[in-house]
Design an enzyme around this catalytic site. Sequence first.
Site, PDB file in Angstrom:
ATOM      1  N   GLY A   1       0.805  -1.201   0.000  1.00 44.88           N
ATOM      2  CA  GLY A   1       0.000   0.000   0.000  1.00 44.88           C
ATOM      3  C   GLY A   1       0.841   1.254   0.000  1.00 44.88           C
ATOM      4  O   GLY A   1       1.938   1.283   0.566  1.00 44.88           O
ATOM      5  N   SER A   2       0.354   2.306  -0.658  1.00 49.88           N
ATOM      6  CA  SER A   2       1.032   3.595  -0.586  1.00 49.88           C
ATOM      7  C   SER A   2       0.858   4.171   0.815  1.00 49.88           C
ATOM      8  O   SER A   2       0.025   3.731   1.606  1.00 49.88           O
ATOM      9  CB  SER A   2       0.446   4.543  -1.626  1.00 49.88           C
ATOM     10  OG  SER A   2       0.690   4.063  -2.938  1.00 49.88           O
ATOM     11  N   GLY A   3       1.661   5.186   1.121  1.00 46.54           N
ATOM     12  CA  GLY A   3       1.638   5.785   2.442  1.00 46.54           C
ATOM     13  C   GLY A   3       2.837   5.432   3.289  1.00 46.54           C
ATOM     14  O   GLY A   3       2.984   5.943   4.401  1.00 46.54           O
ATOM     15  N   HIS A   4       3.724   4.561   2.762  1.00 46.02           N
ATOM     16  CA  HIS A   4       4.920   4.135   3.497  1.00 46.02           C
ATOM     17  C   HIS A   4       6.198   4.667   2.846  1.00 46.02           C
ATOM     18  O   HIS A   4       7.285   4.150   3.110  1.00 46.02           O
ATOM     19  CB  HIS A   4       4.986   2.616   3.571  1.00 46.02           C
ATOM     20  CG  HIS A   4       3.765   1.981   4.132  1.00 46.02           C
ATOM     21  ND1 HIS A   4       3.255   2.308   5.363  1.00 46.02           N
ATOM     22  CD2 HIS A   4       2.922   1.039   3.618  1.00 46.02           C
ATOM     23  CE1 HIS A   4       2.161   1.594   5.600  1.00 46.02           C
ATOM     24  NE2 HIS A   4       1.931   0.819   4.552  1.00 46.02           N
TER      25      HIS A   4
ATOM     26  N   LYS B   1       5.885  -8.244   2.382  1.00 45.37           N
ATOM     27  CA  LYS B   1       5.660  -7.960   3.797  1.00 45.37           C
ATOM     28  C   LYS B   1       4.465  -8.787   4.272  1.00 45.37           C
ATOM     29  O   LYS B   1       3.497  -8.966   3.540  1.00 45.37           O
ATOM     30  CB  LYS B   1       5.390  -6.472   4.030  1.00 45.37           C
ATOM     31  CG  LYS B   1       6.510  -5.551   3.575  1.00 45.37           C
ATOM     32  CD  LYS B   1       6.296  -4.119   4.034  1.00 45.37           C
ATOM     33  CE  LYS B   1       4.984  -3.512   3.639  1.00 45.37           C
ATOM     34  NZ  LYS B   1       4.743  -3.493   2.175  1.00 45.37           N
TER      35      LYS B   1
ATOM     36  N   ASP C   1      -1.283  -8.413   0.941  1.00 44.32           N
ATOM     37  CA  ASP C   1      -0.048  -8.552   0.180  1.00 44.32           C
ATOM     38  C   ASP C   1       0.264 -10.018  -0.093  1.00 44.32           C
ATOM     39  O   ASP C   1       0.628 -10.403  -1.211  1.00 44.32           O
ATOM     40  CB  ASP C   1       1.119  -7.916   0.936  1.00 44.32           C
ATOM     41  CG  ASP C   1       1.046  -6.401   0.980  1.00 44.32           C
ATOM     42  OD1 ASP C   1       0.041  -5.842   0.492  1.00 44.32           O
ATOM     43  OD2 ASP C   1       1.987  -5.786   1.493  1.00 44.32           O
TER      44      ASP C   1
ATOM     45  N   HIS D   1       0.400   0.752   9.853  1.00 44.93           N
ATOM     46  CA  HIS D   1      -0.911   1.199   9.398  1.00 44.93           C
ATOM     47  C   HIS D   1      -1.723   1.792  10.552  1.00 44.93           C
ATOM     48  O   HIS D   1      -2.914   2.042  10.413  1.00 44.93           O
ATOM     49  CB  HIS D   1      -1.714   0.040   8.791  1.00 44.93           C
ATOM     50  CG  HIS D   1      -1.009  -0.662   7.692  1.00 44.93           C
ATOM     51  ND1 HIS D   1      -0.291  -1.809   7.901  1.00 44.93           N
ATOM     52  CD2 HIS D   1      -0.910  -0.373   6.369  1.00 44.93           C
ATOM     53  CE1 HIS D   1       0.235  -2.209   6.748  1.00 44.93           C
ATOM     54  NE2 HIS D   1      -0.124  -1.356   5.822  1.00 44.93           N
TER      55      HIS D   1
END
Length: 334
Positions: free
Chosen positions: A53-56, A104, A109, A218
């Site tokens: 996911g984006s945001g990392h 991960k 995922d 998250h």
Amino acid sequence: MKMLINSPEAVVADALRGLAAAHPDLDVDVEARVVVRRDARAGGRVGLVSGGGSGHEPLHAGFVGYGMLSAACPGEVFTSPVPDQMARAIKAVDSGQGVLLVVKNYTGDVLNFDMAAELAEEDGIRVERVLVNDDVAVTDSLYTAGRRGTGATLFVEKIAGAAAEEGAPLEQVAALARRVNEASGSFGVALSACTTPAKGSPTFDLPDGELELGIGIHGEPGRERRAMMPAAEIAEVAVGTVLDDMANTAPVDGPVLALVNGMGATPLLELYGFHAEVARVLEARGVPVARALVGNYVTSLDMAGCSVTLCRADEEMLRLWDAPVQTAALRWGR
């Protein structure tokens, strides 16, 4: 919450357009959501693909390039990329030597990378999968069964990527990646919650004067909440927890790679001060630090806090860690 975006719906696409404009050595497919190293197939080397996911950021797209990842698949914010994305990335980097998937340990995922691997294998591409599950704080969470994958992902991608760059075969690269994961442990601390663009408000409630120990990337719950503590005490808890856990899984002696990772909103002034405390605790525990990295590498949007990742590194790991790397977010030796 004020954010430097056009709209929540466009935030990932806009970021990818910006990545393409800033780094012309990357092939960024904004519509398909795949970032590929332009020379990924050159030299007949093993390909490395990761994503999430984006945001990392900069994980994972910021680690695509020489000596690290061949491609990355960014999903929507805190949402796994879909199998078609991953299958496209695998095909784009396969040079006939096979592809290693660095995954991960989050349920979405794992499932989607497994489906992508099956699609690739049907096309005759050899695929190996390595699961990163280094978080020692929590065994099960909202997003995963088993330990979460966090900061050790950087160690795995860098060291395995260097081995692939040297021409190591797929089985050897995969075995090395698993060895790095097994020798690593991480522990995260949140001082504030993060805010997703779609929600526009903090994802959980963390009262003033409190911190959460063992937080996930998250905003998943950690082990416990406590009153705010000085950096020295936080380091004692984080490092002690990682070392105590690693005593059961990793070699008990030898130096470590140490990552003090910001969660997105913690300035370097604080992170370097915290690293001083981490180094102090490690010295007191008789653990030499072979290499250290401090900064924002595996983040959680605008969360304040940090994580500590340690890896008991042998000579081969250290040599490959030192090998040249050139990516948007990590570069030395070239």
